[in-house]
Design an enzyme around this catalytic site. Structure first.
Site, PDB file in Angstrom:
ATOM      1  N   ASN A   1     -23.849  -4.695 -24.612  1.00 30.28           N
ATOM      2  CA  ASN A   1     -24.952  -4.544 -25.721  1.00 30.28           C
ATOM      3  C   ASN A   1     -26.050  -4.907 -25.011  1.00 30.28           C
ATOM      4  O   ASN A   1     -26.162  -6.252 -24.712  1.00 30.28           O
ATOM      5  CB  ASN A   1     -24.448  -5.015 -27.109  1.00 30.28           C
ATOM      6  CG  ASN A   1     -25.382  -4.586 -28.127  1.00 30.28           C
ATOM      7  OD1 ASN A   1     -26.673  -5.241 -28.270  1.00 30.28           O
ATOM      8  ND2 ASN A   1     -25.000  -3.866 -29.025  1.00 30.28           N
TER       9      ASN A   1
ATOM     10  N   CYS B   1     -20.048  -4.895 -33.557  1.00 33.14           N
ATOM     11  CA  CYS B   1     -20.038  -3.596 -32.758  1.00 33.14           C
ATOM     12  C   CYS B   1     -19.404  -2.604 -34.227  1.00 33.14           C
ATOM     13  O   CYS B   1     -18.157  -3.017 -34.347  1.00 33.14           O
ATOM     14  CB  CYS B   1     -19.312  -3.245 -31.863  1.00 33.14           C
ATOM     15  SG  CYS B   1     -19.089  -1.835 -31.046  1.00 33.14           S
ATOM     16  N   LEU B   2     -20.166  -2.007 -34.730  1.00 33.25           N
ATOM     17  CA  LEU B   2     -19.782  -1.219 -35.938  1.00 33.25           C
ATOM     18  C   LEU B   2     -18.675  -0.489 -35.703  1.00 33.25           C
ATOM     19  O   LEU B   2     -17.703  -0.486 -36.426  1.00 33.25           O
ATOM     20  CB  LEU B   2     -20.906  -0.476 -36.516  1.00 33.25           C
ATOM     21  CG  LEU B   2     -20.798   0.276 -37.783  1.00 33.25           C
ATOM     22  CD1 LEU B   2     -21.950   0.097 -38.518  1.00 33.25           C
ATOM     23  CD2 LEU B   2     -20.557   1.681 -37.316  1.00 33.25           C
ATOM     24  N   VAL B   3     -18.451   0.365 -34.596  1.00 38.47           N
ATOM     25  CA  VAL B   3     -17.636   1.343 -34.268  1.00 38.47           C
ATOM     26  C   VAL B   3     -16.490   0.582 -34.057  1.00 38.47           C
ATOM     27  O   VAL B   3     -15.176   1.070 -34.367  1.00 38.47           O
ATOM     28  CB  VAL B   3     -17.965   2.395 -33.397  1.00 38.47           C
ATOM     29  CG1 VAL B   3     -18.324   2.016 -32.150  1.00 38.47           C
ATOM     30  CG2 VAL B   3     -17.232   3.820 -33.557  1.00 38.47           C
TER      31      VAL B   3
ATOM     32  N   TYR C   1     -22.605   8.235 -30.866  1.00 36.30           N
ATOM     33  CA  TYR C   1     -21.294   8.504 -30.551  1.00 36.30           C
ATOM     34  C   TYR C   1     -21.065   9.855 -30.271  1.00 36.30           C
ATOM     35  O   TYR C   1     -21.689  10.625 -30.681  1.00 36.30           O
ATOM     36  CB  TYR C   1     -20.312   8.037 -31.549  1.00 36.30           C
ATOM     37  CG  TYR C   1     -20.598   6.503 -32.232  1.00 36.30           C
ATOM     38  CD1 TYR C   1     -20.893   5.457 -31.332  1.00 36.30           C
ATOM     39  CD2 TYR C   1     -20.704   6.488 -33.421  1.00 36.30           C
ATOM     40  CE1 TYR C   1     -21.261   4.338 -31.767  1.00 36.30           C
ATOM     41  CE2 TYR C   1     -21.279   5.234 -33.923  1.00 36.30           C
ATOM     42  CZ  TYR C   1     -21.354   4.353 -33.022  1.00 36.30           C
ATOM     43  OH  TYR C   1     -21.534   2.794 -33.649  1.00 36.30           O
TER      44      TYR C   1
ATOM     45  N   ASN D   1     -21.998   2.871 -23.024  1.00 44.17           N
ATOM     46  CA  ASN D   1     -22.888   1.954 -23.844  1.00 44.17           C
ATOM     47  C   ASN D   1     -24.060   1.517 -23.350  1.00 44.17           C
ATOM     48  O   ASN D   1     -25.095   1.290 -24.015  1.00 44.17           O
ATOM     49  CB  ASN D   1     -21.783   0.717 -24.279  1.00 44.17           C
ATOM     50  CG  ASN D   1     -22.279   0.137 -25.652  1.00 44.17           C
ATOM     51  OD1 ASN D   1     -22.687   1.006 -26.701  1.00 44.17           O
ATOM     52  ND2 ASN D   1     -22.222  -1.272 -25.688  1.00 44.17           N
TER      53      ASN D   1
ATOM     54  N   CYS E   1     -25.344   2.135 -35.558  1.00 46.92           N
ATOM     55  CA  CYS E   1     -24.956   1.535 -34.321  1.00 46.92           C
ATOM     56  C   CYS E   1     -25.769   0.419 -33.730  1.00 46.92           C
ATOM     57  O   CYS E   1     -27.194   0.670 -33.807  1.00 46.92           O
ATOM     58  CB  CYS E   1     -24.694   2.413 -32.775  1.00 46.92           C
ATOM     59  SG  CYS E   1     -24.412   1.875 -31.695  1.00 46.92           S
ATOM     60  N   VAL E   2     -25.322  -0.741 -33.721  1.00 49.58           N
ATOM     61  CA  VAL E   2     -26.231  -2.019 -33.263  1.00 49.58           C
ATOM     62  C   VAL E   2     -26.715  -1.734 -31.850  1.00 49.58           C
ATOM     63  O   VAL E   2     -27.829  -2.575 -31.719  1.00 49.58           O
ATOM     64  CB  VAL E   2     -25.398  -3.052 -33.522  1.00 49.58           C
ATOM     65  CG1 VAL E   2     -26.454  -4.392 -33.257  1.00 49.58           C
ATOM     66  CG2 VAL E   2     -25.142  -3.417 -35.128  1.00 49.58           C
ATOM     67  N   GLN E   3     -26.060  -1.044 -31.171  1.00 51.71           N
ATOM     68  CA  GLN E   3     -26.720  -0.852 -29.686  1.00 51.71           C
ATOM     69  C   GLN E   3     -27.872   0.178 -29.654  1.00 51.71           C
ATOM     70  O   GLN E   3     -28.583   0.155 -28.629  1.00 51.71           O
ATOM     71  CB  GLN E   3     -25.518  -0.531 -28.875  1.00 51.71           C
ATOM     72  CG  GLN E   3     -25.867  -0.078 -27.440  1.00 51.71           C
ATOM     73  CD  GLN E   3     -26.408  -1.136 -26.440  1.00 51.71           C
ATOM     74  OE1 GLN E   3     -26.920  -2.216 -26.878  1.00 51.71           O
ATOM     75  NE2 GLN E   3     -26.208  -0.873 -25.204  1.00 51.71           N
TER      76      GLN E   3
END
Length: 245
Positions: free
Chosen positions: A14, A79-81, A132, A162, A193-195
């Site tokens: 990330n 990481c949300l997912v 995603y 990622n 998504c935080v990324q």
């Protein structure tokens, strides 16, 4: 007043969490007195696949222990997912376990923050943009719907690497946001998504829509500030962090 120590539990690949979350809290320092420092611990993950996400999440307890050694005031796990692929409602268990090994330090997850932020806004129906592959996007949508928020439309950018997610051009979200169906929805999740970078265009897209525009990073900052007992106000970060006073 001593600076607030903010712990970040970060996927190893990330490159956005440690950019956008500090940027928002630095912007807050322009208008409010509290100061922040940032301290990270990383979990190994390169590809956004169920197996790597599960293996990565297993490392989160180690990260919480490491950050507890720095006596941080709050921890944010993004990481949300990774959370949402585990099980419905798993953010509650994850936050409880992390806080336990961290000696009771408040823990925020981006997954829980997004859900709670949408509920705080009173959103019953939303549209979502994710980087995603489609099956993971569907998992995210199912998770959100299990929390009582209907997903009306979703866009998947189908990026599984990622690092590549972190290199996506946030300005492209302006066109993508115009294409996603937001008719009749209560909010747009611009980046689930935080990324996936989004902060540079949140305010621009917010000004073009008459519904709240939120992101996983924005929600994480909102929930972090609430956990600290601070006003959840950040300039130029959309509806959820706007100063309503």
């Amino acid at each position: 007043m001593p600076a607030i120590r903010t712990g970040l539990i970060v996927p190893s690949s990330n490159t956005t969490m440690e950019t956008e979350i500090p940027a928002m809290l630095r912007a807050r320092e322009e208008v409010l007195p509290e100061k922040f420092t940032f301290h990270s611990s990383r979990m190994r993950m390169q590809q956004v696949t169920p197996d790597q996400l599960r293996d990565m999440d297993d490392q989160s307890l180690r990260c919480a222990r490491e950050l507890a050694d720095a006596d941080v005031d709050v921890m944010a796990y993004a990481c949300l997912v990774a959370i949402m692929t585990r099980a419905t409602g798993y953010h509650r268990e994850s936050q409880r376990r992390l806080a336990e090994v961290a000696g009771g330090t408040p823990v925020v997850s981006s997954a829980g923050a997004l859900v709670e932020g949408l509920q705080h806004l009173g959103a019953k129906k939303i549209s979502v943009i994710t980087p995603y592959i489609k099956p993971l996007t569907q998992t995210v949508c199912n998770y959100i719907e299990a929390e009582g928020v209907e997903v009306h439309d979703s866009v998947s950018l189908e990026v599984s690497d990622n690092l590549a997610v972190g290199r996506l051009d946030p300005t492209q979200l302006v066109d993508i946001a115009a294409q996603v169906d937001t008719s009749g929805v209560d909010a747009l999740v611009l980046s689930a998504c935080v990324q996936m970078p989004s902060l540079p265009v949140v305010e621009q897209i917010q000004s073009a829509l008459d519904i709240p525009v939120v992101t996983a990073s924005v929600a994480t900052v909102w929930k972090t500030l609430r956990e600290l007992g601070l006003s959840p106000i950040v300039p130029r970060a959309g509806w959820l962090l706007a100063d309503r006073g």
